[in-house]
Scaffold this motif. Structure first.
Motif, short mmCIF file in Angstrom:
data_model
loop_
_atom_site.label_atom_id
_atom_site.label_comp_id
_atom_site.label_asym_id
_atom_site.label_seq_id
_atom_site.Cartn_x
_atom_site.Cartn_y
_atom_site.Cartn_z
N LYS A 15 -5.10 -7.22 -6.88
CA LYS A 15 -5.79 -7.43 -5.52
C LYS A 15 -6.66 -8.54 -5.34
N SER A 255 1.29 -7.38 -2.70
CA SER A 255 1.51 -6.03 -2.29
C SER A 255 2.73 -5.34 -2.96
N ILE A 258 1.63 -4.30 -6.18
CA ILE A 258 0.50 -3.33 -6.26
C ILE A 258 1.12 -1.89 -6.02
#
Lengths: 287, 139
Positions: A15, A255, A258
């Motif tokens: 992140k 992303s 993640i």
């Protein structure tokens, strides 16, 4: 529970990376706007000077400048390469270097030697490792390059040409086509091919003050400088566009990563809860 | 009174573009005044002021640090320098650029660092690949 905490740590580190790439993307986007503005601001000069040079070519001056004379056998060529100072801009520099290397190899095959002038620290680092003759170098021009900073390097190449050390001079640069597309290209600077087709119906010439030689010398040097400067300004726009695209895809990749890790984390957590429950149930049954 | 078109441009930006009645500039041989229908002329400029009188009889002043003045009967172009030029100054800049190139070639330490970093990168990439394939096998 297999490393729930480690997965959590990994997610937060990705992140953080994503925050950086997103910030870089936005910075590059705003810098690109400015660079494009500078690119169009530099265009009128390039256009005007080209006009004047082609007027000169068609005005039949009595003095022929060495920059305008083609040489028959080329023993040594000069190459000015414009690169960025910083990385993380996708394949922008790599593509340009690949193309330049191809050109250099072709020259070597024809036993033409090459003198290189590197603009930007990436080109400097790249050509330092290779066995090429680096004669001039300038870097850290920043986002708003000034023509002042490159006069010296160009002068070396021009002097080499006048002295007969090199017989041709080329410029390798990235062309800004649009935000998604930048194309490496090589153009010939010397001997200059200012458009000579434009024949005027009547013969006329300028009044040269003080004399044609010094005026033409002056003008042609500025013409070459403006071409190189235009290339540098364009390269900044290319760099920002390429960085923006590269950082956008990096953020998207982050992303994806993640999401994947979050799924693994959830599974691991669920597994540990199930295990605990079954232990409790088994324990209660045993009592 | 007739007018002519004037463009003042520098390599970095466009400074003026429009119709004017008169231009006074500091040419290398002395000050010149240009009115429309002047015979074609080309001359370098000294650092100095350029005074123009626009279509609306407004007087405007610009400063250039040298450049080239090109006159055609109805179009005048001033290619302004943004840098202060001079044979000695240009020479000094050339020498500086050359010195940097020589220093860059002499400085091999960076070279080794780059090679080392590249080797490490290749190793890390190989490890990453292996981890990925292992992960796939487990799934």
């Amino acid at each position: 529970m297999s490393g729930g905490k480690e997965i959590k740590g990994k997610i937060s580190s990705i992140k953080n990376t994503q925050k950086i790439t997103k910030a870089m993307q936005m910075v590059a986007a705003s810098k690109m706007k400015k660079a494009q503005g500078r690119m169009s601001a530099a265009r009128p000069y390039a256009k005007m000077i080209k006009n004047v040079v082609s007027h000169l070519a068609s005005a039949h001056p009595e003095y022929k400048h060495p920059f305008l004379i083609e040489r028959e056998n080329v023993k040594r060529a000069g190459l000015i390469i414009i690169s960025t100072d910083r990385g993380l801009c996708g394949g922008l520099n790599t593509n340009l270097f690949k193309q330049s290397l191809k050109k250099i190899n072709e020259w070597n095959k024809d036993s033409v030697e090459v003198d290189v002038c590197a603009i930007g620290s990436k080109a400097e680092k790249f050509f330092k490792r290779l066995d090429v003759n680096l004669v001039a170098q300038v870097s850290h021009l920043g986002d708003s390059p000034e023509i002042n900073d490159v006069i010296g390097s160009i002068k070396i190449m021009l002097d080499n040409f006048v002295d007969g050390n090199i017989d041709e001079l080329y410029l390798a640069e990235n062309k800004f086509i649009n935000t998604m597309l930048q194309e490496p290209g090589t153009i010939q600077l010397l001997p200059t091919k200012a458009n000579k087709e434009e024949e005027l119906s009547h013969h006329w010439d300028y009044i040269y003050e003080p004399d044609s030689k010094s005026v033409i010398d002056n003008l042609l040097i500025r013409y070459i400088e403006s071409l190189v400067y235009q290339g540098i300004v364009e390269n900044v726009a290319c760099e920002m566009a390429a960085r923006m695209v590269a950082m956008k895809s990096a953020s998207e990749n982050a992303s994806d990563l993640i999401d994947e890790l979050q799924l693994i984390y959830n599974k691991a957590r669920q597994a540990s809860i199930t295990q605990e429950l079954s232990e409790i149930v088994a324990g209660a049954a045993a009592v | 009174m007739s007018i002519m078109h004037l463009d003042i441009v520098s390599a970095e930006e466009e400074i003026f573009s429009g119709n004017v009645k008169n231009i006074v500039a500091a040419a290398i041989m002395g000050e010149v005044g240009i009115y429309p229908k002047h015979t074609p002329m080309i001359t370098p400029l000294k650092p100095g002021e350029i005074k123009i009188i626009t279509e609306e009889d407004e007087e405007q002043l610009y400063f250039v640090s040298g450049g080239v003045l090109e006159v055609q009967p109805n179009i005048v172009t001033i290619l302004a320098d943004t840098a202060i030029r001079g044979e000695d100054l240009d020479e000094a800049k050339a020498a500086e650029s050359k010195k940097r190139a020589e220093e860059a070639l002499a400085d091999k330490s960076d070279n080794i660092d780059a090679a080392k970093a590249l080797a490490e990168l290749a190793q890390a990439a190989a490890q990453l690949k292996m981890i990925e394939s292992l992960r796939k096998n487990i799934k």
